[in-house]
Design a protein around this motif. Structure first.
Motif, PDB file in Angstrom:
ATOM      1  N   ASN A 279       0.856  -1.191   0.000  1.00 14.30           N
ATOM      2  CA  ASN A 279       0.000   0.000   0.000  1.00 14.30           C
ATOM      3  C   ASN A 279       0.888   1.235   0.000  1.00 14.30           C
ATOM      4  O   ASN A 279       1.895   1.270   0.705  1.00 14.30           O
ATOM      5  N   ALA A 280       0.522   2.224  -0.797  1.00 18.55           N
ATOM      6  CA  ALA A 280       1.343   3.435  -0.838  1.00 18.55           C
ATOM      7  C   ALA A 280       0.480   4.665  -1.073  1.00 18.55           C
ATOM      8  O   ALA A 280      -0.471   4.626  -1.862  1.00 18.55           O
ATOM      9  N   HIS A 281       0.846   5.728  -0.380  1.00 20.65           N
ATOM     10  CA  HIS A 281       0.210   7.031  -0.592  1.00 20.65           C
ATOM     11  C   HIS A 281       1.130   7.823  -1.523  1.00 20.65           C
ATOM     12  O   HIS A 281       2.260   8.139  -1.164  1.00 20.65           O
ATOM     13  N   ILE A 282       0.618   8.118  -2.720  1.00 20.17           N
ATOM     14  CA  ILE A 282       1.455   8.679  -3.767  1.00 20.17           C
ATOM     15  C   ILE A 282       0.813   9.921  -4.360  1.00 20.17           C
ATOM     16  O   ILE A 282      -0.410   9.961  -4.567  1.00 20.17           O
ATOM     17  N   VAL A 283       1.647  10.915  -4.613  1.00 22.69           N
ATOM     18  CA  VAL A 283       1.213  12.087  -5.354  1.00 22.69           C
ATOM     19  C   VAL A 283       1.809  11.968  -6.757  1.00 22.69           C
ATOM     20  O   VAL A 283       3.014  12.116  -6.938  1.00 22.69           O
ATOM     21  N   PRO A 284       0.990  11.671  -7.754  1.00 23.26           N
ATOM     22  CA  PRO A 284       1.506  11.543  -9.116  1.00 23.26           C
ATOM     23  C   PRO A 284       1.506  12.880  -9.856  1.00 23.26           C
ATOM     24  O   PRO A 284       0.509  13.586  -9.829  1.00 23.26           O
ATOM     25  N   GLU A 285       2.603  13.249 -10.439  1.00 25.81           N
ATOM     26  CA  GLU A 285       2.667  14.401 -11.340  1.00 25.81           C
ATOM     27  C   GLU A 285       2.092  15.677 -10.734  1.00 25.81           C
ATOM     28  O   GLU A 285       1.294  16.363 -11.362  1.00 25.81           O
ATOM     29  N   ARG A 286       2.508  16.006  -9.506  1.00 26.81           N
ATOM     30  CA  ARG A 286       2.117  17.259  -8.840  1.00 26.81           C
ATOM     31  C   ARG A 286       0.600  17.426  -8.726  1.00 26.81           C
ATOM     32  O   ARG A 286       0.074  18.531  -8.795  1.00 26.81           O
ATOM     33  N   THR A 287      -0.087  16.303  -8.522  1.00 25.74           N
ATOM     34  CA  THR A 287      -1.530  16.368  -8.297  1.00 25.74           C
ATOM     35  C   THR A 287      -1.801  16.101  -6.817  1.00 25.74           C
ATOM     36  O   THR A 287      -0.932  16.324  -5.980  1.00 25.74           O
ATOM     37  N   VAL A 288      -2.978  15.643  -6.497  1.00 26.92           N
ATOM     38  CA  VAL A 288      -3.304  15.323  -5.101  1.00 26.92           C
ATOM     39  C   VAL A 288      -2.815  13.918  -4.765  1.00 26.92           C
ATOM     40  O   VAL A 288      -2.445  13.140  -5.641  1.00 26.92           O
ATOM     41  N   GLU A 289      -2.851  13.582  -3.480  1.00 23.38           N
ATOM     42  CA  GLU A 289      -2.410  12.266  -3.038  1.00 23.38           C
ATOM     43  C   GLU A 289      -3.485  11.219  -3.265  1.00 23.38           C
ATOM     44  O   GLU A 289      -4.674  11.446  -2.988  1.00 23.38           O
ATOM     45  N   TYR A 290      -3.064  10.069  -3.752  1.00 24.10           N
ATOM     46  CA  TYR A 290      -3.966   8.923  -3.927  1.00 24.10           C
ATOM     47  C   TYR A 290      -3.390   7.736  -3.159  1.00 24.10           C
ATOM     48  O   TYR A 290      -2.186   7.663  -2.902  1.00 24.10           O
ATOM     49  N   VAL A 291      -4.259   6.800  -2.870  1.00 19.81           N
ATOM     50  CA  VAL A 291      -3.842   5.562  -2.213  1.00 19.81           C
ATOM     51  C   VAL A 291      -3.852   4.446  -3.244  1.00 19.81           C
ATOM     52  O   VAL A 291      -4.866   4.222  -3.919  1.00 19.81           O
ATOM     53  N   TYR A 292      -2.735   3.759  -3.355  1.00 15.78           N
ATOM     54  CA  TYR A 292      -2.596   2.672  -4.319  1.00 15.78           C
ATOM     55  C   TYR A 292      -2.379   1.343  -3.596  1.00 15.78           C
ATOM     56  O   TYR A 292      -1.796   1.300  -2.499  1.00 15.78           O
ATOM     57  N   TRP A 293      -2.826   0.281  -4.256  1.00 12.63           N
ATOM     58  CA  TRP A 293      -2.658  -1.068  -3.721  1.00 12.63           C
ATOM     59  C   TRP A 293      -1.958  -1.940  -4.748  1.00 12.63           C
ATOM     60  O   TRP A 293      -2.201  -1.817  -5.958  1.00 12.63           O
ATOM     61  N   GLY A 294      -1.128  -2.853  -4.257  1.00 10.54           N
ATOM     62  CA  GLY A 294      -0.551  -3.864  -5.116  1.00 10.54           C
ATOM     63  C   GLY A 294      -1.556  -4.973  -5.380  1.00 10.54           C
ATOM     64  O   GLY A 294      -2.660  -4.984  -4.816  1.00 10.54           O
ATOM     65  N   GLN A 295      -1.154  -5.910  -6.220  1.00 11.22           N
ATOM     66  CA  GLN A 295      -2.061  -6.984  -6.617  1.00 11.22           C
ATOM     67  C   GLN A 295      -2.160  -8.080  -5.564  1.00 11.22           C
ATOM     68  O   GLN A 295      -3.062  -8.905  -5.607  1.00 11.22           O
ATOM     69  N   GLY A 296      -1.240  -8.068  -4.609  1.00 13.16           N
ATOM     70  CA  GLY A 296      -1.242  -9.081  -3.559  1.00 13.16           C
ATOM     71  C   GLY A 296      -0.310 -10.225  -3.885  1.00 13.16           C
ATOM     72  O   GLY A 296      -0.184 -10.641  -5.031  1.00 13.16           O
ATOM     73  N   THR A 297       0.346 -10.720  -2.853  1.00 11.41           N
ATOM     74  CA  THR A 297       1.217 -11.887  -3.008  1.00 11.41           C
ATOM     75  C   THR A 297       0.937 -12.847  -1.853  1.00 11.41           C
ATOM     76  O   THR A 297       0.831 -12.441  -0.699  1.00 11.41           O
ATOM     77  N   LEU A 298       0.787 -14.119  -2.200  1.00  9.02           N
ATOM     78  CA  LEU A 298       0.394 -15.114  -1.217  1.00  9.02           C
ATOM     79  C   LEU A 298       1.604 -15.611  -0.429  1.00  9.02           C
ATOM     80  O   LEU A 298       2.623 -16.000  -0.999  1.00  9.02           O
ATOM     81  N   VAL A 299       1.446 -15.591   0.884  1.00  8.25           N
ATOM     82  CA  VAL A 299       2.439 -16.168   1.794  1.00  8.25           C
ATOM     83  C   VAL A 299       1.763 -17.316   2.532  1.00  8.25           C
ATOM     84  O   VAL A 299       0.740 -17.119   3.197  1.00  8.25           O
ATOM     85  N   THR A 300       2.339 -18.500   2.393  1.00 13.03           N
ATOM     86  CA  THR A 300       1.793 -19.684   3.054  1.00 13.03           C
ATOM     87  C   THR A 300       2.850 -20.237   3.991  1.00 13.03           C
ATOM     88  O   THR A 300       3.967 -20.551   3.560  1.00 13.03           O
ATOM     89  N   VAL A 301       2.490 -20.350   5.264  1.00  9.55           N
ATOM     90  CA  VAL A 301       3.414 -20.880   6.269  1.00  9.55           C
ATOM     91  C   VAL A 301       2.898 -22.248   6.694  1.00  9.55           C
ATOM     92  O   VAL A 301       1.789 -22.355   7.235  1.00  9.55           O
ATOM     93  N   SER A 302       3.676 -23.268   6.461  1.00  8.06           N
ATOM     94  CA  SER A 302       3.266 -24.636   6.790  1.00  8.06           C
ATOM     95  C   SER A 302       3.840 -25.058   8.140  1.00  8.06           C
ATOM     96  O   SER A 302       4.899 -24.592   8.560  1.00  8.06           O
ATOM     97  N   SER A 303       3.120 -25.956   8.794  1.00  8.47           N
ATOM     98  CA  SER A 303       3.560 -26.408  10.129  1.00  8.47           C
ATOM     99  C   SER A 303       4.522 -27.575  10.022  1.00  8.47           C
ATOM    100  O   SER A 303       4.707 -28.168   8.985  1.00  8.47           O
TER     101      SER A 303
END
Length: 119
Positions: free
Chosen positions: A95-119
């Motif tokens: 997740n990132a709060h970004i100001v693109p090209e001298r505009t206002v701030e937007y919140v962006y999200w990545g596509q997600g990456t799966l983390v699996t922890v096995s016992s």
């Protein structure tokens, strides 16, 4: 602007994993960056956050085990996860709060990456 994540996968309990996230596109200012996770049937929750001045925040559930860092020159944020537990299994989102090209701030999200922890 988009966030590109990498580094998820399968790891045994007690192991370590490092996630990376790079912001791509035309960016004027890269502000707060963070990692969230969402386990099946649960709400998305904050895992770690870091401001552009370096202030870091962790919830108690990961404190002492996870480390967030950023490289502003590379427009990237990282999450080093150690002593992983099965309950850390989730899809992790950048997740990132970004100001693109001298505009206002937007919140962006990545596509997600799966983390699996096995016992």
């Amino acid at each position: 602007v988009q966030l590109v994540e990498s580094g998820g996968g399968l790891v045994q309990a007690g192991g370590s994993l490092r996630l990376s996230c790079e912001a791509a596109g035309s960016i004027f200012s890269l502000n707060r960056m963070a990692w969230y996770r969402q386990a099946p049937g649960k709400q998305r929750e904050l895992v770690a956050s870091i401001t552009n001045s370096g202030t870091i925040n962790y919830p108690d559930s990961v404190k002492g085990r996870f480390t967030i860092s950023r490289d502003n020159a590379k427009k990237s944020v990282y999450l080093q996860m150690s002593s992983l537990k099965t309950e850390d299994t989730a899809v992790y989102y950048c997740n990132a709060h970004i100001v693109p090209e001298r505009t206002v701030e937007y919140v962006y999200w990545g596509q997600g990456t799966l983390v699996t922890v096995s016992s």
